[in-house]
Scaffold this motif. Structure first.
Motif, short mmCIF file in Angstrom:
data_model
loop_
_atom_site.label_atom_id
_atom_site.label_comp_id
_atom_site.label_asym_id
_atom_site.label_seq_id
_atom_site.Cartn_x
_atom_site.Cartn_y
_atom_site.Cartn_z
N GLU A 106 -1.81 -8.11 0.93
CA GLU A 106 -1.35 -7.14 1.93
C GLU A 106 -0.63 -7.87 3.05
OE1 GLU A 106 -3.05 -3.89 5.23
OE2 GLU A 106 -4.45 -5.01 3.95
N TRP A 107 0.53 -7.36 3.45
CA TRP A 107 1.22 -7.85 4.64
C TRP A 107 0.93 -6.87 5.76
CZ3 TRP A 107 7.31 -8.19 5.07
CH2 TRP A 107 7.65 -8.63 6.36
N GLN A 108 0.12 -7.30 6.70
CA GLN A 108 -0.22 -6.45 7.84
C GLN A 108 0.92 -6.52 8.85
OE1 GLN A 108 -4.03 -8.03 9.07
NE2 GLN A 108 -5.12 -7.00 7.40
N SER A 113 3.24 -1.76 7.10
CA SER A 113 2.53 -2.73 6.28
C SER A 113 2.90 -2.52 4.82
CB SER A 113 1.02 -2.58 6.47
OG SER A 113 0.65 -2.83 7.81
N SER A 114 2.67 -3.54 3.99
CA SER A 114 3.05 -3.46 2.58
C SER A 114 2.02 -4.17 1.72
CB SER A 114 4.45 -4.06 2.37
OG SER A 114 4.48 -5.42 2.78
N LEU A 115 2.18 -4.03 0.41
CA LEU A 115 1.23 -4.63 -0.53
C LEU A 115 1.99 -5.12 -1.75
CD1 LEU A 115 -2.23 -3.16 -1.42
CD2 LEU A 115 -0.75 -4.03 -3.24
N SER A 116 1.66 -6.30 -2.21
CA SER A 116 2.42 -6.90 -3.31
C SER A 116 1.49 -7.54 -4.34
CB SER A 116 3.37 -7.97 -2.76
OG SER A 116 2.63 -9.05 -2.22
N ILE A 117 2.12 -7.94 -5.45
CA ILE A 117 1.43 -8.74 -6.45
C ILE A 117 2.29 -9.97 -6.72
CG2 ILE A 117 2.44 -7.43 -8.37
CD1 ILE A 117 -0.21 -7.88 -9.87
N THR A 118 1.67 -11.14 -6.67
CA THR A 118 2.36 -12.41 -6.92
C THR A 118 2.46 -12.62 -8.43
OG1 THR A 118 1.45 -13.29 -4.87
CG2 THR A 118 2.32 -14.88 -6.44
N VAL A 131 -2.58 -11.13 4.06
CA VAL A 131 -3.99 -11.41 3.78
C VAL A 131 -4.23 -11.16 2.30
CG1 VAL A 131 -4.81 -10.87 6.10
CG2 VAL A 131 -4.67 -9.05 4.42
N PRO A 132 -5.02 -12.00 1.64
CA PRO A 132 -5.30 -11.80 0.22
C PRO A 132 -6.30 -10.67 0.00
CG PRO A 132 -6.51 -13.71 1.04
CD PRO A 132 -5.67 -13.22 2.18
N LEU A 133 -6.08 -9.87 -1.04
CA LEU A 133 -6.98 -8.78 -1.39
C LEU A 133 -7.77 -9.06 -2.66
CD1 LEU A 133 -4.62 -5.71 -0.77
CD2 LEU A 133 -6.33 -6.66 0.80
N ALA A 154 -4.63 4.07 -0.25
CA ALA A 154 -4.96 4.49 -1.62
C ALA A 154 -4.82 3.33 -2.60
CB ALA A 154 -4.05 5.65 -2.04
N ALA A 155 -3.77 2.53 -2.43
CA ALA A 155 -3.56 1.37 -3.30
C ALA A 155 -4.67 0.35 -3.13
CB ALA A 155 -2.20 0.74 -3.01
N LYS A 156 -5.09 0.11 -1.91
CA LYS A 156 -6.18 -0.84 -1.67
C LYS A 156 -7.49 -0.36 -2.28
CE LYS A 156 -6.40 -2.68 2.50
NZ LYS A 156 -6.33 -2.79 3.98
#
Length: 328
Positions: free
Chosen positions: A150-152, A30-35, A165-167, A218-220
């Motif tokens: 987050e990309w699950q 899984s990953s996490l990004s900012i648009t 999914v939006p965080l 941790a990022a979430k």
């Protein structure tokens, strides 16, 4: 039977590195990004029963055959989803700097998926649109939403549970993202090839998979608490771990160039001065630096003063999918 959509590019703070399915763009983690607000793709799709094949214009010019083939293959997936047989006329305008290390495929495929589905008059939720966009480009699934996403990774073989999914929305945390374009040569190893090589040969890749979910958690937590220090530390460490897998691959390769190190050292010097800034690096030499909005001018001036930095592009959290018409 036409519609226009706009999608913004994104940068990964917790990296997507490695695929478990090449055809469906299913990730190993899984990953996490900012648009980002500043860079985007606007795409118009019009279905026409008179067409014998898809027609693709990119930035006002007919696209080369390879680009048209790639787009048409993705449109085949949209047609299969919608039960549609007609081909389409597609116009796409990229507002993403060439070689800026900002993947225009993410915004491009997200905008194309949204415009095509809208043109067919099909109402879908964000989850479904994210799954469709992912099949054109993995990171495109994250550009469906604004802000932090987050990309699950999902577990199912068909990819039906692999989506974004939006965080946190783009208005909920006022951060700055500075993209440093450095003096560099064209990279020899694409991100796709780099992923394949590290997954199959790097002895560090197992450790990457064992720690990336901890980084994500941790990022979430940091995002939920608006804890910039925690977020900065984890995103920087995560980027370094990703690049450690490329250095340890067989044969080894490195996306960094001397100018990349200049920026990394510049960020370290900022922190020594008490200015919180943290870097992240994707599969290329350019560096993205995050800071709080209050420090934006100071960080911008420091990065711009580095001799090997060609340009510093200032961004902020941006929106998810938007639908036209848009002002010209």
């Amino acid at each position: 039977m036409e519609a226009t959509a706009r999608a913004h590019t994104n940068i990964a703070l917790i990296k997507y590195w490695g695929k478990r399915d090449e055809k469906l763009f299913l990730p190993m983690n899984s990953s996490l990004s900012i648009t980002l607000d500043r860079f985007y793709t606007t795409t118009k799709v019009a279905f026409d029963s008179a067409l014998k094949a898809d027609v693709f214009f990119l930035n006002g010019k007919p696209a080369v055959d390879a680009e048209t083939t790639k787009i048409s293959r993705f449109m085949d997936k949209i047609r299969a989803f919608a039960g549609e047989k007609r081909y389409a006329y597609i116009e796409s305008q990229n507002e993403v700097p060439i070689a800026a290390g900002l993947a225009s495929s993410a915004s491009g495929m997200a905008a194309l998926a949204a415009a095509a589905v809208k043109a067919l008059g099909i109402e879908v939720d964000g989850r479904t649109l994210s799954i469709l966009a992912r099949q054109g480009s993995g990171s495109a699934c994250r550009s469906i939403y604004g802000g932090f996403v987050e990309w699950q990774k999902g577990e199912k073989a068909d990819g039906s549970d692999s989506h974004a999914v939006p965080l946190l929305s783009e208005d909920d945390w006022d951060l700055s993202i500075l993209s440093c374009l450095v003096e560099s040569k064209q990279k020899k190893i694409s991100s796709r090839e780099g992923m394949k090589r590290t997954v199959s040969t790097s002895p560090f890749y197992k450790a990457w998979l064992e720690t990336v979910e901890t980084d994500l958690a941790a990022a979430k937590s940091a995002i939920a608490a608006r804890d910039f220090t925690m977020l900065g530390r984890v995103l920087e460490a995560n980027a370094l771990k990703m690049h450690a897998t490329t250095i340890s691959a067989d044969p080894p390769f490195l996306y960094w160039q001397s100018a990349t190190l200049d920026v990394m050292q510049g960020v370290a010097l900022l922190r020594e001065r008490g200015i919180e800034a943290y870097f992240t690096i994707d599969a290329g030499p350019n560096v993205k630096v995050l800071c709080e909005r209050k420090d934006e001018e100071t960080v911008y001036n420091a990065l711009s003063a580095i001799p090997s930095v060609r340009e510093v592009l200032v961004c902020h959290p941006g929106p998810g999918i938007q639908y036209g018409p848009f002002p010209t």
